[in-house]
Motif scaffolding. Structure first.
Motif: not given
Length: 410
Positions: A8-29
């Motif tokens: 387990x780890x906590x990711x500090x993603x502020x200002x960092x590139x995150x890619x999401x593939x798919x714009x359905x219900x999973x992405x919405x959540x």
């Protein structure tokens, strides 16, 4: 990999590139949490739900309206793969592995390099629950554990003491009408964290028994007043305990500002330089009638309701209530603290035009196990109170709404 638990780890993603593939219900959540984390989010999907599209329109994410292409995960720190195309998901997962991008797959957790925990939040703490092994993963069980922990932290049933220095101060907490389940979540949590609780007799007394042994509970009705007025003595007690560096809760019945003298206490604390938090509570003026089956408003019957204090009689020079005007209203009249003055109140209302047969209900000890309801009219209420031995605290409801619904079983 399946033989070893996830780390387990906590990711500090502020200002960092995150890619999401798919714009359905999973992405919405998942997108709202990534947005809240300050990530630089790129969504790759030919389509999206209306909610996801709204995030793009608001500039919260960058949307590339096309299917996944090799190279989309370049320079990403984290990827969420959630398309309905298995081949695309597999290819993207392989790219993530090549580029050493931590990758979550909604369609195949075993093929992912990261898992999304069930998360919840309570007062600056994030609770994340993660199944330790891929085999036998039970997301519903994980979510249930998350919910139980978060709910316990919020309502005070799960107490996690602060070990760092806390800022002393006072919380004016509205405890609701009496049923301990009707205090707000925030109120219950503050109560669980208190060092000192100064309680009214009308507050939810059952909650006091749940407090840890080290918590000092003071009955406001028994504070030695000496030369002080009762309210002044309570104010002094709040100030003195807070100045000792303690976390103090002033537990009041109903709402602190509905005939609760909450503002007087807030003003005294402000003058003493003591920080104060006000936690609203459910007022007995609406909750007690509701618990007795009486709506304070009802379509076609009452378009307004008025709440007044009946602690002084209408002919008392201290009264600030315009009883003649109230007699002319067609809505509901709710009287608090008026049991011993109800005879005079009814007489005054009738004298100024209210019909003698106007229905009246008195609800004693509302929302508690001792609740009882007594019905009368303005013409009979004084005698009914005496005959039925109605005692405070009781909420009095005057108006046609009293007869709207079926009476609940006593």
């Amino acid at each position: 990999m399946a033989e070893h638990p996830a780390y387990p780890v906590g990711l500090r993603l502020s200002g960092r590139r995150v890619v999401v593939l798919g714009g359905g219900q999973v992405a919405q959540r998942r997108l709202p949490a990534l947005i809240a984390a300050g990530a630089d989010i790129v969504l790759v999907s030919p389509e999206a739900t209306p909610s996801v599209e709204a995030m793009a329109d608001a500039g919260e994410i960058t949307w590339k309206k096309r299917p996944y292409e090799d190279g989309d995960l370049a320079d990403a720190w984290y990827a969420l793969i959630a398309t309905s195309d298995v081949e695309a998901n597999t290819a993207a997962s392989a790219e993530a592995e090549r580029h050493r991008v931590w990758c979550v797959r909604s369609d195949d957790a075993d093929a992912a390099t990261a898992w999304t925990p069930a998360t919840g939040h309570s007062e600056g703490v994030t609770v994340a629950v993660l199944t330790t092994e891929a085999k036998g993963r039970d997301p519903r069980h994980t979510a249930a554990i998350r919910d139980a922990v978060v709910e316990g932290l919020r309502d005070g049933t799960l107490v996690a003491p602060h070990h760092r220095t806390r800022n002393p101060g006072v919380a004016l907490v509205g405890g609701g009408p009496g049923d301990p389940d009707l205090i707000t979540v925030r109120g219950r949590r503050l109560l669980a964290e208190a060092d000192v609780v100064i309680a009214d007799r009308l507050g939810p007394r059952d909650l006091l028994a749940e407090l840890p042994p080290h918590v000092e509970v003071i009955d406001a009705a028994k504070i030695p007043y000496g030369r002080f007025m009762a309210q002044e003595a309570i104010n002094n007690a709040l100030i003195e305990h807070a100045k000792q560096g303690k976390s103090v809760v002033r537990l009041k019945g109903g709402d602190p500002y509905v005939f609760g003298r909450g503002m007087e206490e807030l003003q005294a604390l402000a003058e003493a330089g003591i920080p104060c938090t006000v936690v609203p509570g459910i007022s007995s003026s609406i909750s007690v009638p509701g618990a007795a089956g009486i709506p304070v408003t009802h379509r076609g019957v009452a378009h307004e309701f008025t709440v007044v204090s009946g602690h002084v009689a209408p002919d008392d020079e201290r009264s600030l209530v315009d009883w003649p005007s109230l007699a002319k209203l067609t809505g509901t009249l709710v009287v608090l603290m008026g049991v011993d003055k109800i005879g005079k109140i009814a007489e005054t209302l009738v004298a100024h035009g209210k019909a003698p047969d106007t229905p009246v209900a008195l609800v004693q000890e509302g929302t508690t196990a001792a609740q009882r309801r007594v019905d009368a009219t303005l013409a009979t209420v004084a005698e009914t109170v005496r005959a039925e031995d109605v005692k405070p605290p009781a909420v009095i409801v005057i108006g046609e709404v009293v007869t709207v619904g079926p009476r609940p079983a006593e």
